[in-house]
Design an enzyme around this catalytic site. Structure first.
Site, PDB file in Angstrom:
ATOM      1  N   GLN A 265       0.822  -1.209   0.000  1.00  0.00           N
ATOM      2  CA  GLN A 265       0.000   0.000   0.000  1.00  0.00           C
ATOM      3  C   GLN A 265       0.856   1.259   0.000  1.00  0.00           C
ATOM      4  O   GLN A 265       0.514   2.258  -0.618  1.00  0.00           O
ATOM      5  CB  GLN A 265      -0.932  -0.003   1.207  1.00  0.00           C
ATOM      6  CG  GLN A 265      -1.930  -1.138   1.198  1.00  0.00           C
ATOM      7  CD  GLN A 265      -2.632  -1.272  -0.141  1.00  0.00           C
ATOM      8  OE1 GLN A 265      -3.391  -0.389  -0.543  1.00  0.00           O
ATOM      9  NE2 GLN A 265      -2.386  -2.365  -0.846  1.00  0.00           N
ATOM     10  N   HIS A 268       1.729   3.032  -3.311  1.00  0.00           N
ATOM     11  CA  HIS A 268       0.743   3.785  -4.088  1.00  0.00           C
ATOM     12  C   HIS A 268       1.123   5.255  -4.174  1.00  0.00           C
ATOM     13  O   HIS A 268       1.143   5.838  -5.248  1.00  0.00           O
ATOM     14  CB  HIS A 268      -0.652   3.640  -3.468  1.00  0.00           C
ATOM     15  CG  HIS A 268      -1.380   2.416  -3.907  1.00  0.00           C
ATOM     16  ND1 HIS A 268      -1.816   2.228  -5.194  1.00  0.00           N
ATOM     17  CD2 HIS A 268      -1.760   1.312  -3.226  1.00  0.00           C
ATOM     18  CE1 HIS A 268      -2.424   1.059  -5.299  1.00  0.00           C
ATOM     19  NE2 HIS A 268      -2.406   0.484  -4.108  1.00  0.00           N
ATOM     20  N   GLU A 333      -9.229   0.776   5.472  1.00  0.00           N
ATOM     21  CA  GLU A 333      -9.672   0.351   4.133  1.00  0.00           C
ATOM     22  C   GLU A 333      -9.416  -1.150   3.966  1.00  0.00           C
ATOM     23  O   GLU A 333     -10.302  -1.904   3.587  1.00  0.00           O
ATOM     24  CB  GLU A 333      -8.905   1.149   3.084  1.00  0.00           C
ATOM     25  CG  GLU A 333      -9.232   0.766   1.649  1.00  0.00           C
ATOM     26  CD  GLU A 333      -8.322   1.446   0.643  1.00  0.00           C
ATOM     27  OE1 GLU A 333      -8.680   1.445  -0.550  1.00  0.00           O
ATOM     28  OE2 GLU A 333      -7.249   1.962   1.025  1.00  0.00           O
ATOM     29  N   HIS A 334      -8.173  -1.572   4.210  1.00  0.00           N
ATOM     30  CA  HIS A 334      -7.787  -2.983   4.128  1.00  0.00           C
ATOM     31  C   HIS A 334      -7.330  -3.452   5.501  1.00  0.00           C
ATOM     32  O   HIS A 334      -6.474  -2.818   6.112  1.00  0.00           O
ATOM     33  CB  HIS A 334      -6.626  -3.192   3.149  1.00  0.00           C
ATOM     34  CG  HIS A 334      -6.862  -2.620   1.783  1.00  0.00           C
ATOM     35  ND1 HIS A 334      -6.259  -1.447   1.352  1.00  0.00           N
ATOM     36  CD2 HIS A 334      -7.613  -3.058   0.750  1.00  0.00           C
ATOM     37  CE1 HIS A 334      -6.638  -1.195   0.107  1.00  0.00           C
ATOM     38  NE2 HIS A 334      -7.460  -2.150  -0.278  1.00  0.00           N
ATOM     39  N   ASP A 367      -6.833  -6.825  -4.513  1.00  0.00           N
ATOM     40  CA  ASP A 367      -6.726  -5.736  -5.482  1.00  0.00           C
ATOM     41  C   ASP A 367      -7.006  -6.196  -6.904  1.00  0.00           C
ATOM     42  O   ASP A 367      -7.486  -5.413  -7.730  1.00  0.00           O
ATOM     43  CB  ASP A 367      -5.319  -5.125  -5.436  1.00  0.00           C
ATOM     44  CG  ASP A 367      -5.191  -4.050  -4.375  1.00  0.00           C
ATOM     45  OD1 ASP A 367      -6.228  -3.616  -3.835  1.00  0.00           O
ATOM     46  OD2 ASP A 367      -4.057  -3.650  -4.080  1.00  0.00           O
ATOM     47  N   HIS A 426     -53.293  16.794   4.332  1.00  0.00           N
ATOM     48  CA  HIS A 426     -52.874  15.405   4.488  1.00  0.00           C
ATOM     49  C   HIS A 426     -53.985  14.605   5.161  1.00  0.00           C
ATOM     50  O   HIS A 426     -54.354  13.503   4.731  1.00  0.00           O
ATOM     51  CB  HIS A 426     -51.602  15.313   5.340  1.00  0.00           C
ATOM     52  CG  HIS A 426     -50.332  15.632   4.624  1.00  0.00           C
ATOM     53  ND1 HIS A 426     -50.042  16.878   4.171  1.00  0.00           N
ATOM     54  CD2 HIS A 426     -49.273  14.839   4.290  1.00  0.00           C
ATOM     55  CE1 HIS A 426     -48.847  16.875   3.584  1.00  0.00           C
ATOM     56  NE2 HIS A 426     -48.360  15.645   3.646  1.00  0.00           N
TER      57      HIS A 426
END
Length: 441
Positions: A265, A268, A333-334, A367, A426
């Site tokens: 990661q 990235h 996230e992971h 991934d 109503h």
């Protein structure tokens, strides 16, 4: 090139641990005023001048010598040509990944349903796919065919009639793998435009680019800012932050494996976050040594170094129970559960985008080809968000059919509540449907 790491070491027993963790996790996806204004100007230009603005911006920002919008359109035959230009091994990998992603997402499909009450009233839900979805794909060096599969396939499984892809081709650089992935995933139309202008075109439509109902896919700060501005005109998937991985390990996994999982990661970008949590202090030392040993062997060593030094951490906890508490606090996230009995801890995980179970399940498999979607909530939003899926490309409409008896019975309840809210129309609308004999009771 010399690279070295000084990854942060935290201990959950430290009285200031919570403050240090909050500082480590802090990240703001905020566009500065200059970016924001530039994006607004681009959106305005595309809305006013359509295709002409797209051609102009593509010439200016991407260095593409486009004479008209026709030069920025790729037909289905061009996507099929890309399949013949990639290697047989690459095509086989794309097709295998696509099949696994499709098979997984088929299980997410929701069907319409109804039920009938004793008095004949029918209630239910109608599930309908979106008419058209837009897929943004980064271009140039940041080319991700896997993202094409992960975004387009769920839309097609959901029944979306048309998937429109936009992908920039800076200086005319076309990525054949991306186009091949689009072909395999069933993308219907491709426009070689990018940036905020592509988002604006998808949101509002131009003479050539059709207006879509939802825009999905990753992009740079200009793309993210544009998605914020067009949200409401169209749906969007999310405003994603930097990639994250949190590894919870009992100290029994090969430290080289864990170091490389953290790198997966960190490579990235410099803002990506890689964190290891373990109750074994000696194991944290061994992973730190593996990081220093393996970092010089990495192609993206400088990016990894900045990520690890800037936002990475090795966190010591009291025991596995506290490790899980920290994981839920981070809401990553992971999340890798690199432990002996991951199933035993799974019920205790409340917040995570994707959970990778056991020592052999690297995040990288998710991934590309495991099957579940890799578009995941970041920056703690896993507390309330879910991975991209088929459900993101479907709408749900409520179904209400009242029998005469049912409308009469419900009318009494609606009348009381409506008059309590001082909404007389109503109340009277509901009261008109009350059966005469009931009105007299």
């Amino acid at each position: 090139m010399t690279v070295s790491t000084a990854i942060a070491r935290l201990n959950a027993a430290d009285p200031d641990f919570a403050r240090h963790l909050d500082h480590l996790l802090s990240w703001e996806s905020v566009s500065d005023d200059a970016v924001n204004q530039r994006v607004l100007d681009i959106i305005k230009a595309v809305r006013e001048r359509g295709d002409a603005a797209l051609v102009e911006f593509t010439q200016r920002f991407d260095g593409v010598d486009a004479k008209s919008i026709d030069d920025l359109i790729l037909g289905r035959e061009r996507l099929e040509l890309a399949l013949t230009r990639i290697t047989p091994v690459q095509r086989e990998a794309l097709e295998k990944a696509a099949n696994r992603v499709r098979m997984y997402h088929e299980r997410q499909k929701q069907d319409s349903w109804q039920y009938t009450e004793a008095d004949g009233t029918v209630l239910g839900q109608k599930v309908t796919p979106l008419d058209r979805a837009g897929l943004y794909v980064p271009g140039g060096k940041a080319s991700y065919p896997s993202s094409v599969l992960m975004n387009a396939i769920p839309a097609k499984v959901a029944g979306v009639a048309e998937v429109v892809m936009v992908v920039p081709t800076p200086r005319g650089e076309v990525n054949e793998l991306v186009l091949a992935a689009a072909c395999i995933a069933g993308v219907d139309r491709v426009f070689t435009v990018g940036g905020a202008q592509a988002v604006a075109a998808l949101a509002y439509g131009t003479e050539s680019v059709p207006q879509v109902d939802k825009i999905v896919g990753p992009g740079n700060i200009y793309v993210a800012t544009a998605k914020r501005h067009v949200f409401g005109q169209v749906g969007i998937d999310m405003i994603a932050g930097p990639s994250e991985i949190l590894v919870v390990c009992d100290g029994q996994t090969d430290p080289d494996w864990i170091a490389m999982d953290l790198f997966s990661q960190a490579e990235h970008d410099e803002d990506a976050q890689a964190i290891l949590v373990s109750p074994d202090a000696a194991f944290l030392d061994r992973v730190a040594a593996s990081i220093d040993k393996l970092l010089p062997t990495m192609e993206r060593a400088e990016i990894i170094e900045k990520s690890i030094n800037g936002r990475g951490a090795l966190i010591q906890v009291r025991d596995m129970q506290q490790a899980i508490e920290v994981a839920n606090r981070i809401a990553p996230e992971h999340l890798e559960l690199s432990v002996a009995e991951p199933q035993a801890w799974l019920p205790h995980i409340r917040h995570a985008g994707a959970i990778f179970m056991g020592r052999h399940t690297s995040e990288a498999l998710g991934d590309y080809c495991a099957g579940p979607n890799h578009v995941l909530p970041t920056s703690g939003t896993a507390r309330f968000s879910s991975p991209l899926g088929v459900y993101d490309f479907q709408k749900r409409s409520s179904i209400i059919f009242c029998s005469e008896q049912g409308a009469s019975e419900l009318g009494h309840t609606a009348s009381v509540l409506a008059r309590g809210e001082s909404l007389t129309a109503h109340a009277r609308s509901a009261e008109y449907r009350i059966l005469t004999q009931e009105k007299g009771n």
